[in-house]
Design a protein around this motif. Structure first.
Motif, short mmCIF file in Angstrom:
data_model
loop_
_atom_site.label_atom_id
_atom_site.label_comp_id
_atom_site.label_asym_id
_atom_site.label_seq_id
_atom_site.Cartn_x
_atom_site.Cartn_y
_atom_site.Cartn_z
N LYS A 27 3.89 -5.56 -11.06
CA LYS A 27 4.63 -5.68 -11.25
C LYS A 27 5.25 -4.36 -11.88
CE LYS A 27 5.37 -10.44 -11.45
NZ LYS A 27 5.57 -11.85 -12.44
N SER A 28 4.02 -4.40 -13.14
CA SER A 28 4.20 -3.11 -14.20
C SER A 28 3.23 -2.38 -14.38
CB SER A 28 5.48 -3.04 -15.35
OG SER A 28 4.26 -4.04 -16.48
N GLY A 29 2.53 -0.77 -14.24
CA GLY A 29 0.98 -0.68 -14.53
C GLY A 29 0.89 0.49 -15.27
N GLY A 30 0.04 0.75 -15.17
CA GLY A 30 -0.76 2.41 -16.33
C GLY A 30 -0.43 2.50 -18.10
N ALA A 31 -0.02 0.79 -18.53
CA ALA A 31 0.09 1.08 -19.88
C ALA A 31 -1.28 1.02 -20.24
CB ALA A 31 1.08 -0.16 -20.22
N TYR A 32 -1.62 2.40 -21.31
CA TYR A 32 -2.41 2.34 -22.44
C TYR A 32 -2.26 1.03 -23.58
CZ TYR A 32 -3.40 6.46 -20.05
OH TYR A 32 -3.89 7.57 -18.59
N GLY A 33 -3.69 1.03 -24.03
CA GLY A 33 -3.37 -0.16 -25.42
C GLY A 33 -2.95 0.67 -26.83
N ALA A 34 -3.24 -0.20 -28.00
CA ALA A 34 -2.52 0.06 -28.87
C ALA A 34 -3.94 1.17 -28.97
CB ALA A 34 -3.19 -0.68 -29.68
N GLN A 35 -3.54 1.57 -30.08
CA GLN A 35 -4.67 3.31 -30.08
C GLN A 35 -5.49 3.10 -31.72
OE1 GLN A 35 -5.07 6.14 -28.65
NE2 GLN A 35 -3.57 4.85 -27.21
N SER A 36 -4.94 2.28 -32.30
CA SER A 36 -6.16 2.49 -33.67
C SER A 36 -6.65 0.93 -34.29
CB SER A 36 -5.75 2.78 -34.81
OG SER A 36 -3.78 2.34 -35.32
N ALA A 37 -7.01 0.62 -34.79
CA ALA A 37 -7.64 -0.95 -35.39
C ALA A 37 -7.80 -0.90 -37.52
CB ALA A 37 -9.02 -1.31 -35.21
N SER A 38 -7.31 -1.63 -38.02
CA SER A 38 -7.45 -2.13 -38.90
C SER A 38 -9.22 -1.86 -39.87
CB SER A 38 -6.70 -2.69 -39.43
OG SER A 38 -7.15 -4.13 -39.51
N SER A 39 -9.56 -1.97 -40.77
CA SER A 39 -11.17 -1.87 -41.45
C SER A 39 -11.19 -3.19 -41.83
CB SER A 39 -10.62 -0.93 -42.83
OG SER A 39 -10.43 -1.46 -43.59
N GLU A 40 -10.08 -4.10 -41.64
CA GLU A 40 -10.83 -5.34 -42.59
C GLU A 40 -9.97 -6.25 -41.24
OE1 GLU A 40 -9.76 -8.65 -46.07
OE2 GLU A 40 -9.64 -6.14 -45.75
N TYR A 41 -10.24 -7.37 -40.35
CA TYR A 41 -10.71 -8.57 -39.94
C TYR A 41 -9.44 -9.46 -40.38
CZ TYR A 41 -9.87 -12.35 -36.79
OH TYR A 41 -9.79 -13.70 -36.41
N LYS A 42 -8.14 -9.78 -39.95
CA LYS A 42 -6.56 -10.67 -40.59
C LYS A 42 -7.22 -11.89 -39.98
CE LYS A 42 -4.42 -5.79 -40.59
NZ LYS A 42 -3.27 -5.49 -39.51
N LYS A 43 -7.06 -12.98 -40.78
CA LYS A 43 -7.47 -14.49 -39.65
C LYS A 43 -5.56 -14.77 -38.74
CE LYS A 43 -10.27 -16.05 -42.62
NZ LYS A 43 -11.27 -17.62 -44.07
N ASN A 44 -6.06 -15.42 -38.34
CA ASN A 44 -4.35 -16.02 -37.59
C ASN A 44 -3.30 -14.21 -36.49
OD1 ASN A 44 -5.24 -18.25 -38.63
ND2 ASN A 44 -4.70 -18.24 -40.41
N ARG A 45 -4.48 -13.49 -36.52
CA ARG A 45 -3.67 -12.04 -35.65
C ARG A 45 -4.81 -12.42 -34.63
NH1 ARG A 45 0.78 -11.34 -37.95
NH2 ARG A 45 0.47 -9.46 -36.87
N PRO A 46 -3.41 -11.87 -33.05
CA PRO A 46 -4.49 -11.34 -32.21
C PRO A 46 -5.34 -10.94 -31.88
CG PRO A 46 -2.05 -11.36 -32.56
CD PRO A 46 -2.74 -11.30 -33.54
N ARG A 47 -6.37 -11.54 -31.81
CA ARG A 47 -7.86 -10.22 -30.69
C ARG A 47 -7.07 -9.10 -30.14
NH1 ARG A 47 -13.42 -12.74 -28.62
NH2 ARG A 47 -14.83 -10.59 -28.54
N TYR A 48 -7.89 -8.41 -30.77
CA TYR A 48 -8.10 -6.71 -29.86
C TYR A 48 -8.83 -6.33 -29.27
CZ TYR A 48 -7.77 -1.54 -30.96
OH TYR A 48 -7.36 -0.11 -30.44
N ILE A 49 -9.21 -6.12 -28.11
CA ILE A 49 -9.82 -6.55 -26.93
C ILE A 49 -10.49 -4.86 -26.58
CG2 ILE A 49 -10.27 -7.04 -24.69
CD1 ILE A 49 -8.37 -8.92 -24.72
N ARG A 50 -11.46 -4.05 -27.35
CA ARG A 50 -11.92 -2.58 -27.00
C ARG A 50 -13.13 -3.41 -26.20
NH1 ARG A 50 -14.97 -3.27 -32.25
NH2 ARG A 50 -15.45 -4.82 -31.48
N ILE A 51 -13.52 -2.53 -25.02
CA ILE A 51 -13.64 -1.95 -24.10
C ILE A 51 -15.28 -2.93 -24.02
CG2 ILE A 51 -15.17 -0.68 -22.49
CD1 ILE A 51 -13.59 1.56 -22.32
#
Length: 360
Positions: free
Chosen positions: A183-207
């Protein structure tokens, strides 16, 4: 009673293997990460524990045959009059060698620091008893891991049985470009992550969070600075491709959960009325796809595949009901794998607790 390494073992330095290297050699060549080749000579005797000098320093290896170690790996050879080799190995598995790391960049250990390590020494008979108990648990873990491997092979065999070894060029199935199946494609993901894990936030998937079998590892990862941007939220039908580095070509079929994806991943939102994500995932395990990845990556320093090339990937499109039948088979196998993985986790927890009991 505790004794220093210097009192109960000898550390054998590794050496360059060029002079002894032989593909048909009698002895394995070990680096800090495992076997690197074969040799005509050896440095360490059977029953020696390998600890990395540089690079992989926290992954001890027990070798039950003579071997040659390269200069990035130390050989810890027990004085068998006072120290049982397998007991030494389990002590090393429990010990945090990272605490002795001497550099900021490449993890490194020094011989002098290793010789200052203290370990509990009990009678040889007690050491043998402890090692036998830990061996039993480790053997159970290894058997469960073998079960996982057999389950993975069952899925691959079912794929070949249903669709053939080369479903792109067999002529049996319709073939379309990935972009036309999305339906759509070729989108790149979020570029950076915070240094501290935040509870109840989305999981950040890396390679690095994606396992070869399509599952995610259990490590807690940081949230992204783009948590609140729905652009990066994964939804049903999303399919991810690694676009850069040593893992280029790795894939992940999203199923559920509150997740966003990282910048080294490319997302295609599949049209699930034409292509099933589980089918596509196992298609990317075929030899044809692996060759495609090799032939389409570019960049000398950091090999990569961009979104346009992924969009032009040829994908076989069997009838959807056949794809769904395969996906149902995969779902049943995944249920079995979940049980086995939980058993492995429980056994590993038992092993860790026993090592803590004996060596802390």
């Amino acid at each position: 009673m505790k004794k220093f390494f210097a009192e109960v073992l000898e550390i054998k330095n590794g050496r360059n293997q060029k002079a002894v290297e032989n593909p048909d050699g009698l002895y394995p060549i070990y680096g800090s990460g495992g076997i690197m080749g074969r040799a005509d000579d050896y440095i360490c005797n059977a029953g020696t524990v390998i600890v990395g000098r540089k690079g992989t320093i926290n992954n001890p290896i027990f070798v039950n045959e003579p071997f040659w170690n390269v200069d990035t790996a130390f050989g810890l050879e027990a004085n068998k009059d006072v120290l049982y080799p397998k007991y030494l190995f389990y002590f090393c598995k429990n010990f945090d060698f990272e605490s002795l790391n001497t550099t900021v960049t490449i993890p490194s250990l020094t011989k002098n620091n290793l010789l200052k390590i203290q370990m509990p020494i009990v009678s040889l008979s007690e050491q043998q008893k402890i090692a036998a108990e830990l061996d039993t648990i480790q053997s159970a873990i290894d058997n469960k891991k073998q079960q996982l491997a057999l389950l993975d092979e069952a899925v691959k065999s079912e794929f070949v049985e249903m669709f053939g070894e080369n479903p792109v060029e067999s002529g049996k199935w319709k073939v379309e470009r990935l972009q036309s199946l999305s339906k759509s494609g070729g989108a790149y993901g979020a570029q950076s992550a915070s240094s501290e894990y935040k509870k109840n936030r989305p999981r950040y998937i890396r390679i690095t969070d994606i396992n070869e079998d399509g599952s995610l590892n259990n490590d807690v990862v940081c949230s992204s600075n783009n948590d609140d941007d729905t652009t990066y939220k994964l939804v049903k039908g999303d399919f991810l491709f690694a676009r850069m580095g040593a893992t280029v070509g790795k894939t992940y079929a999203y199923s559920s959960g509150d997740m966003i994806f990282a910048g080294y991943l490319i997302r295609f939102q599949l049209n699930t009325e034409k292509i099933d994500p589980s089918f596509l995932f196992y298609f990317t395990k075929t030899e044809w796809y692996q060759k495609w990845v090799k032939n389409n990556q570019s960049g000398a320093a950091q090999p990569g595949i961009n979104s346009n090339k992924y969009g032009n990937l040829l994908v076989p499109v069997p009838p959807l009901d056949l794809q769904i039948k395969f996906a149902s088979f995969v779902e049943q196998i995944d249920k079995s794998k979940f049980v086995v993985k939980q058993q492995i986790a429980d056994l590993q927890e038992l092993l860790d607790s026993k090592m803590q009991e004996y060596f802390s």
